[in-house]
Structure formats: structure tokens, C-alpha cells
Design an enzyme around this catalytic site. Structure first.
Site, PDB file in Angstrom:
ATOM      1  N   HIS A  43       0.824  -1.206   0.000  1.00 16.43           N
ATOM      2  CA  HIS A  43       0.000   0.000   0.000  1.00 16.43           C
ATOM      3  C   HIS A  43       0.853   1.248   0.000  1.00 16.43           C
ATOM      4  CE1 HIS A  43       0.455  -0.797   4.432  1.00 16.43           C
ATOM      5  NE2 HIS A  43       0.611   0.514   4.493  1.00 16.43           N
ATOM      6  N   HIS A  68       3.893   7.057   3.785  1.00 14.46           N
ATOM      7  CA  HIS A  68       4.856   5.961   3.638  1.00 14.46           C
ATOM      8  C   HIS A  68       4.452   5.018   2.520  1.00 14.46           C
ATOM      9  CE1 HIS A  68       2.040   3.928   6.570  1.00 14.46           C
ATOM     10  NE2 HIS A  68       2.324   2.863   5.853  1.00 14.46           N
ATOM     11  N   GLU A  87       7.744   0.962   5.087  1.00 22.44           N
ATOM     12  CA  GLU A  87       7.253  -0.123   5.933  1.00 22.44           C
ATOM     13  C   GLU A  87       7.496  -1.429   5.189  1.00 22.44           C
ATOM     14  OE1 GLU A  87       2.999  -0.038   6.611  1.00 22.44           O
ATOM     15  OE2 GLU A  87       3.109  -1.469   8.261  1.00 22.44           O
TER      16      GLU A  87
END
Lengths: 135, 135
Positions: B7, B79, B130
Site C-alpha cells: 500500500h 509511507h 514499511e
């Protein structure tokens, strides 16, 4: 109307150093840098299966990413490019919804040879959005 | 080791307003907001075929995105989450390459119920990364 994330663009001050960091840290495949003087950037891509990570370094005097890097000297996430099937229809829908198209409102040929438009980040909560016609 | 963009996360000050803007401007399908108090965020997703656009609004006193929104009151790109097949192997490789893992260096269970780690944005030219274990 947003069919696909074509790429996520990261503006960086040093493309070679960034490519080396992604290779060393992630064992990533990063393409050779390609200078696009007519777009004011040098680009390289980090290979990912489902979309493209586009690394952008300024090229020349009037690079469109210079002001971003002046504000974010380390670099950072610059824009998201979504594919749309009909760019003029998308533009007209967006304008009717009150969103601002950057520049003169007419599509330009983008860095990948296809028609593109950019939308004002203030209208999308701080995210710069590029739309690219892919059909 | 980076197999997939899981994502792209956008931090926003007002999730309902952002969802409405994406619906109105792009005829996008946006999921119902989901409060995740243990992660300090409320999340919703913009439907895109090849990856997820995660909209994040702060929830509670100690939200992990509060400092970002203090610096970027309009919101912005927060992010990128990449999937990796083996998070501990990725961490050890990253540390050997000199990259800093945030927190105590041990995986936590992320907002999607899978083990995650965050990497220091200074080590990746301003992009917060991440890593999520998906195997």
C-alpha cells in the site's frame, strides 16, 4: 476512473546514491538512469512486480522537482501517478467537481510518452496526483 | 526482497472529507472508515486494481501520524509499504547494509494483522518505508 497505480515517484538529490542504497539494502534491481532533459529530470526505476517506483533527480536549471527538493533536501515522496482510460473526460469531471488542474489545463506528453495532467495537491490533501492516459 | 507494493499511505487531517473528495473527483470506491485504536489511526482504502491507497487519520492522543500532520497540516504522502517474504531475514540484511530499523528492531503486528517493521526515512532519501511479511 482510476484504474491502476502507474508509478510512485520519489524525488531524490542523488540518483546514483539512491539506486545504490536500494540495491544494497533490498537486493533490488534498479534500472540505469535515463536523462530526460525536456522534462528536467533524470529517472530510474526500482523493479517491483505490481507497479513502478520512479526515482527522480533534477536535471538542468528549471527542473520541476527543484522546489520540492529545496523544501525537502533529503528527498521524499513526490507524487502518485494513476492511469485513466480517457484523460479529457477525467479532466472535465474533475473540473466540474471543483478540482484544479495544474498548468493550462491541457494534457502534456509526460516522461513516458503518454498524455498526462497534474492535479493541485491542495485539492487532494497534500498529495500531488498525476493522471496518465493508458487505453 | 521487495516483492510487491502492499500500500501507499496518505496521512490526512479529515478522513471523511478525503473520502468524499476521492469519490466526487474520481468516482472512486472508498471503503468505510475503520477505527484502529491500538494503532492510533482510522483507516479507509481507495479501491485500485494493483495496490492499496490507505488513507490515515489520527486517532487518540498518541497517534503515530500526529507529528507528520503537525508538519504537513494539509496532509500528504506518508509511507510506502512493501511486502517481503521473510521479515527477519530482511531486517538482518538491512542492518548489515547500515540501514536503521525504527523502534526496538523487532517486528510488530501492523494495522493489517501481519508482522511489520519501519525503516528510518533518513536512510532512504526522505521516504518512510514499511516492510510487511507476506508469505
Amino acid at each position: 476512473m482510476l484504474t491502476w497505480v502507474n508509478h510512485i515517484a520519489l524525488a531524490v538529490p542523488d540518483l546514483e546514491a539512491t539506486a545504490a542504497r536500494y540495491r544494497d539494502s533490498f537486493a533490488a534491481t534498479v534500472s540505469e538512469p535515463q536523462a530526460l532533459p525536456e522534462h528536467g529530470v533524470t529517472v530510474a526505476f526500482v523493479a517491483i512486480a505490481n507497479t513502478k517506483i520512479e526515482l527522480l533527480e533534477p536535471l538542468g536549471e528549471n527542473s520541476p522537482i527543484s522546489s520540492f527538493l529545496a523544501k525537502n533536501p533529503d528527498g521524499g515522496m513526490h507524487h502518485i501517478c494513476y492511469e485513466v482510460p480517457d484523460l479529457l473526460a477525467a479532466r472535465d469531471h474533475l473540473k466540474a467537481a471543483g478540482a484544479r488542474v495544474l498548468g493550462d489545463g491541457n494534457p502534456k506528453i509526460g516522461a513516458h510518452g503518454k498524455p498526462v495532467l497534474f492535479l493541485h495537491p491542495k485539492d487532494f490533501f497534500g498529495t500531488l496526483i498525476e493522471l496518465e492516459e493508458v487505453n
